[in-house]
Scaffold this motif. Structure first.
Motif, PDB file in Angstrom:
ATOM      1  N   LEU A 192      -2.762  -8.440  -5.399  1.00  0.00           N
ATOM      2  CA  LEU A 192      -2.917  -8.957  -4.038  1.00  0.00           C
ATOM      3  C   LEU A 192      -3.785 -10.206  -4.018  1.00  0.00           C
ATOM      4  CD1 LEU A 192      -3.351  -5.625  -2.038  1.00  0.00           C
ATOM      5  CD2 LEU A 192      -1.354  -7.130  -2.086  1.00  0.00           C
ATOM      6  N   TYR A 193      -4.786 -10.259  -4.900  1.00  0.00           N
ATOM      7  CA  TYR A 193      -5.608 -11.464  -5.006  1.00  0.00           C
ATOM      8  C   TYR A 193      -4.755 -12.646  -5.465  1.00  0.00           C
ATOM      9  CZ  TYR A 193      -9.097 -14.730  -6.732  1.00  0.00           C
ATOM     10  OH  TYR A 193      -9.846 -15.853  -6.961  1.00  0.00           O
ATOM     11  N   HIS A 245       0.819  -1.214   0.000  1.00  0.00           N
ATOM     12  CA  HIS A 245       0.000   0.000   0.000  1.00  0.00           C
ATOM     13  C   HIS A 245       0.852   1.263   0.000  1.00  0.00           C
ATOM     14  CE1 HIS A 245      -3.781  -2.152   0.456  1.00  0.00           C
ATOM     15  NE2 HIS A 245      -3.132  -2.949   1.301  1.00  0.00           N
ATOM     16  N   ARG A 261      -4.023 -10.930   1.707  1.00  0.00           N
ATOM     17  CA  ARG A 261      -3.932  -9.840   0.731  1.00  0.00           C
ATOM     18  C   ARG A 261      -3.246  -8.586   1.282  1.00  0.00           C
ATOM     19  NH1 ARG A 261      -9.541  -9.860  -2.831  1.00  0.00           N
ATOM     20  NH2 ARG A 261      -9.781 -12.119  -2.957  1.00  0.00           N
ATOM     21  N   GLN A 270      -3.317  -4.432 -11.844  1.00  0.00           N
ATOM     22  CA  GLN A 270      -3.764  -3.530 -10.798  1.00  0.00           C
ATOM     23  C   GLN A 270      -3.454  -4.128  -9.425  1.00  0.00           C
ATOM     24  OE1 GLN A 270      -7.906  -2.630 -11.423  1.00  0.00           O
ATOM     25  NE2 GLN A 270      -7.463  -1.234 -13.128  1.00  0.00           N
ATOM     26  N   ARG A 271      -3.243  -3.242  -8.454  1.00  0.00           N
ATOM     27  CA  ARG A 271      -2.794  -3.708  -7.140  1.00  0.00           C
ATOM     28  C   ARG A 271      -3.769  -4.681  -6.503  1.00  0.00           C
ATOM     29  NH1 ARG A 271      -1.411   0.778  -2.885  1.00  0.00           N
ATOM     30  NH2 ARG A 271      -3.691   0.990  -2.835  1.00  0.00           N
ATOM     31  N   ASN A 272      -5.060  -4.421  -6.583  1.00  0.00           N
ATOM     32  CA  ASN A 272      -6.034  -5.318  -5.964  1.00  0.00           C
ATOM     33  C   ASN A 272      -5.960  -6.719  -6.563  1.00  0.00           C
ATOM     34  OD1 ASN A 272      -6.978  -3.394  -4.213  1.00  0.00           O
ATOM     35  ND2 ASN A 272      -8.670  -2.744  -5.541  1.00  0.00           N
TER      36      ASN A 272
END
Length: 309
Positions: free
Chosen positions: A287-288, A193, A294, A282-284
């Motif tokens: 993380l998935y 983050h 996550r 993309q970051r999300n």
């Protein structure tokens, strides 16, 4: 780990090559080549007659001191300047302050057309002599033109041939070197983050007897934090087009796949990144793919390089 990033660890598993083949004007370039001095220049006419520095001075813009190319402008009193400088001086001759108007110096353009000029990289091996108006095009594509350092983590001004840059990346930037045309990287970041500042990693691969740079980046695309992976070829553009590569990221049967042609290091790192010519995650989603809670990036990227038919 390369300087400039906050990645906690990096695991690299390089596999053997799938086949055994063997094959082969910027500010920073001036640091690696000898600049053209007035005393070193001699134009060669089409009839083999060498001119002296008087012709050199005629073709030199009185403002920027660069060579002038059509359209060459002059004021009513005969003072000449290049088109770029004409646009900057607001229609006033910098020598006599007379209004410039739109007068072309056709005679000087004709003289320049009859001359030939040695490549500015002649001191590092180029023996080509080009027509005056083709000089810039030749130098842009000259095989002796030095390459810029492909490292993205600093404003590095080192230039040179490919062996020089490979040694520089290894010794000065501590870049990892691997053999093989397939790769399996795991990029780990303890706090994904924190993406206010770009982070990067670079690995150099020896494949088919050539060198490739694998870039991993974290930056903002607009307001969205993203990760990007792309490959660059350590050589010229036409050679780069002889190869292709693929990248894959995913988990649990879900994958993102990218296939492309490596970009030459003639294109700057920023140019390639800003063109979005690579695998963007993309970051999300990253993380998935990382699994767990996550909160920690653990992104595995696999890939392969091959020769195009």
């Amino acid at each position: 780990m390369n300087p400039g990033g906050s990645f906690g660890e990096k695991v690299v598993e390089s596999r053997p090559s799938v086949a055994d083949y063997t094959t082969v004007p910027t500010k920073s370039e001036s640091n690696a080549t000898t600049k053209t001095k007035k005393s070193d220049v001699s134009f060669v006419g089409k009839r083999g007659i060498r001119s002296n520095n008087g012709v050199y001075q005629l073709l030199e813009c009185s403002i920027c001191t660069n060579f002038m190319y059509p359209p060459i402008h002059q004021c009513p009193n005969g003072h000449t300047l290049c088109s770029n400088c004409k646009n900057r001086v607001v229609n006033s001759c910098p020598t006599c302050r007379h209004d410039l108007g739109n007068i072309r110096c056709l005679a000087l353009e004709k003289v320049a057309e009859s001359l030939e000029f040695p490549c500015k990289y002649r001191n590092i091996g180029c023996l080509d002599i080009s027509p005056y108006y083709n000089k810039l095009k030749h130098e842009q594509n000259c095989r002796f033109r030095p390459y810029n350092c492909p490292y993205a983590g600093s404003e590095c001004s080192v230039t040179g041939d490919i062996p020089t840059l490979v040694a520089h990346l290894k010794d000065d930037h501590m870049v990892d070197m691997h053999d093989g045309c397939t790769f399996n990287h795991q990029y780990v970041k303890s706090n994904p983050h924190e993406a206010e500042n770009p982070t990067w990693m670079l690995t150099v691969f020896n494949c088919f007897g050539r060198k490739f740079c694998l870039h991993f980046e974290a930056f903002h695309l607009g307001m969205a934090p993203v990760y990007m992976v792309f490959l660059r070829f350590m050589g010229d553009v036409n050679e780069a087009k002889r190869f292709s590569y693929c990248l894959e990221a995913g988990t649990d049967g879900r994958k993102l796949i990218w296939q492309g042609i490596p970009r030459s290091i003639r294109d700057s790192h920023r140019k390639v990144r800003d063109s979005l010519d690579g695998l963007i995650i993309q970051r999300n989603l990253a993380l998935y793919f990382s699994g767990g809670n996550r909160r920690k990036l653990r992104l595995r990227i696999t890939g392969r390089i091959w020769k195009r038919e």
